[in-house]
Scaffold this motif. Structure first.
Motif, mmCIF file in Angstrom:
data_model
loop_
_atom_site.group_PDB
_atom_site.id
_atom_site.type_symbol
_atom_site.label_atom_id
_atom_site.label_comp_id
_atom_site.label_asym_id
_atom_site.label_seq_id
_atom_site.Cartn_x
_atom_site.Cartn_y
_atom_site.Cartn_z
ATOM 1 N N VAL A 197 9.739 -35.980 11.090
ATOM 2 C CA VAL A 197 8.943 -36.827 12.047
ATOM 3 C C VAL A 197 7.195 -36.434 11.386
ATOM 4 N N HIS A 198 7.200 -35.447 10.618
ATOM 5 C CA HIS A 198 5.937 -35.059 10.327
ATOM 6 C C HIS A 198 5.590 -35.640 8.608
ATOM 7 N N LEU A 199 6.861 -36.394 8.156
ATOM 8 C CA LEU A 199 6.802 -37.012 7.217
ATOM 9 C C LEU A 199 6.577 -36.082 5.803
ATOM 10 N N GLY A 200 7.246 -34.654 5.917
ATOM 11 C CA GLY A 200 6.711 -33.780 5.005
ATOM 12 C C GLY A 200 5.268 -33.545 4.422
ATOM 13 N N ILE A 201 4.414 -33.997 5.300
ATOM 14 C CA ILE A 201 2.942 -33.978 4.999
ATOM 15 C C ILE A 201 2.553 -32.517 4.710
ATOM 16 N N ILE A 202 2.052 -32.317 3.697
ATOM 17 C CA ILE A 202 1.684 -30.668 3.345
ATOM 18 C C ILE A 202 0.895 -29.972 4.405
ATOM 19 N N GLY A 203 1.420 -29.075 4.950
ATOM 20 C CA GLY A 203 0.642 -28.185 5.763
ATOM 21 C C GLY A 203 0.810 -28.351 7.070
ATOM 22 N N TRP A 204 1.796 -29.219 7.608
ATOM 23 C CA TRP A 204 2.008 -29.555 8.819
ATOM 24 C C TRP A 204 2.571 -28.420 9.766
ATOM 25 N N GLN A 205 3.284 -27.424 8.906
ATOM 26 C CA GLN A 205 3.875 -26.227 9.823
ATOM 27 C C GLN A 205 2.725 -25.522 10.460
ATOM 28 N N LYS A 206 1.424 -25.649 10.024
ATOM 29 C CA LYS A 206 0.320 -25.028 10.476
ATOM 30 C C LYS A 206 0.078 -25.209 12.052
ATOM 31 N N THR A 207 0.444 -26.552 12.326
ATOM 32 C CA THR A 207 0.313 -27.044 13.762
ATOM 33 C C THR A 207 0.707 -25.949 14.702
ATOM 34 N N PHE A 208 1.612 -25.121 14.413
ATOM 35 C CA PHE A 208 2.469 -24.231 15.041
ATOM 36 C C PHE A 208 1.804 -22.850 15.044
ATOM 37 N N THR A 209 0.650 -22.631 14.144
ATOM 38 C CA THR A 209 -0.042 -21.358 14.207
ATOM 39 C C THR A 209 -1.418 -21.094 14.930
ATOM 40 N N ASN A 219 -6.337 -35.389 8.193
ATOM 41 C CA ASN A 219 -6.564 -36.563 7.731
ATOM 42 C C ASN A 219 -5.458 -37.447 7.408
ATOM 43 N N ASN A 220 -4.599 -36.646 6.465
ATOM 44 C CA ASN A 220 -3.286 -37.224 6.193
ATOM 45 C C ASN A 220 -2.435 -37.542 7.403
ATOM 46 N N MET A 221 -2.431 -37.074 8.370
ATOM 47 C CA MET A 221 -1.511 -37.266 9.511
ATOM 48 C C MET A 221 -2.187 -38.408 10.413
ATOM 49 N N LEU A 222 -3.546 -38.547 10.315
ATOM 50 C CA LEU A 222 -4.196 -39.423 10.895
ATOM 51 C C LEU A 222 -4.041 -40.591 10.343
ATOM 52 N N ARG A 223 -3.916 -40.934 9.080
ATOM 53 C CA ARG A 223 -3.587 -41.755 8.326
ATOM 54 C C ARG A 223 -2.333 -42.501 8.401
ATOM 55 N N PHE A 224 -1.151 -41.510 8.209
ATOM 56 C CA PHE A 224 0.273 -41.837 8.071
ATOM 57 C C PHE A 224 1.164 -41.275 9.352
ATOM 58 N N ALA A 225 0.680 -40.599 10.160
ATOM 59 C CA ALA A 225 1.574 -40.067 11.149
ATOM 60 C C ALA A 225 0.594 -39.777 12.471
#
Length: 245
Positions: A197-209, A219-225
């Motif tokens: 669901v995070h589309l494998g966007i680099i660095g998404w795991q840091k959401t949980f840090t 910015n990439n998530m704003l654009r694609f997810a």
């Protein structure tokens, strides 16, 4: 199908999803070599379908340049040059990169109690046990651009006491640049779904840090997810964290 979805998004390119032939006998051998550990059923099912997985995709960013001219000159100077010919080109940049290691590449490492983020032990099977015995992790993914690594984490005490139920039920954790470990999911299936669901966007795991995602990932998530980013922000606010600023 994630490939079809990514293909439908604007400015995506070089989309690749690859697996390897499944392994069955190797799972048995892995358990024989790691007698104190038992891979969870969902991960065994995954390796019975494909021995690892890799997903990568790029984003094309439009650029302008002038053929045959010194790019240090101003746009006005270029336009005044009769011999100039302007055209649009695109810069391709890696945005999505996700892996699940083949079974043979699972890397074992010991985790000290001081490396576990205390806020991530709430409602965890490791609570009240991690402080003395630590944990044992098997790395299933190392991130691109040195963002960190993802691992299955087993409670060391339950292994020492031969509590097979807990020893076969590892949760999934992420270690960031601070060397701290943060819990992402209770099981492999949960982690895999989050990866998709995070589309494998680099660095998404840091959401949980504690630090949250960096500007590039945001910015990439704003654009694609965008919807997933909104969910992450809402979830982090409910947990009284300041992960995304």
């Amino acid at each position: 199908d994630i490939v079809r979805y990514l293909t439908s998004l604007p400015d995506t390119s070089d989309i690749s999803l690859a697996g390897s032939p499944p392994v069955v006998d190797e799972i048995k051998r892995w358990h024989e070599m790691n007698a104190l550990f038992e891979l969870p059923e969902d991960l065994c099912n995954f390796y019975s379908v494909t021995n690892g997985l890799s997903l990568s995709w790029n984003c094309n960013y439009p650029l302008q340049f002038s053929i045959g001219l010194d790019n240090s000159r101003s746009k006005q100077e270029h336009q005044q040059d009769v011999g100039s010919q302007e055209t649009d080109v695109q810069k391709s940049e890696l945005v999505g990169s996700a892996f699940i290691y083949p079974l043979s590449r699972l890397e074992r490492m010991n985790v000290e109690p001081s490396q576990i983020d205390p806020s991530n032990l709430v409602n965890s099977k490791m609570e009240h046990q991690i402080d003395k015995f630590g944990a044992v992790a098997f790395v299933i993914e190392k991130m691109a651009s040195s963002y960190g690594q993802v691992a299955l984490m087993f409670n060391a005490r339950t292994i020492m006491q031969n509590e097979r139920e807990c020893a076969s039920s590892p949760s999934v954790w992420f270690q960031d640049e601070s060397r701290k470990w943060f819990k992402i999911a209770s099981n492999f299936t949960g982690y895999f779904r989050l990866m998709i669901v995070h589309l494998g966007i680099i660095g998404w795991q840091k959401t949980f840090t504690a630090s949250g995602v960096d500007d590039r990932c945001k910015n990439n998530m704003l654009r694609f997810a965008r919807e997933r980013l909104a969910i992450d922000i809402l979830s982090s606010s409910k947990n009284d964290t300041s992960q995304i600023k």
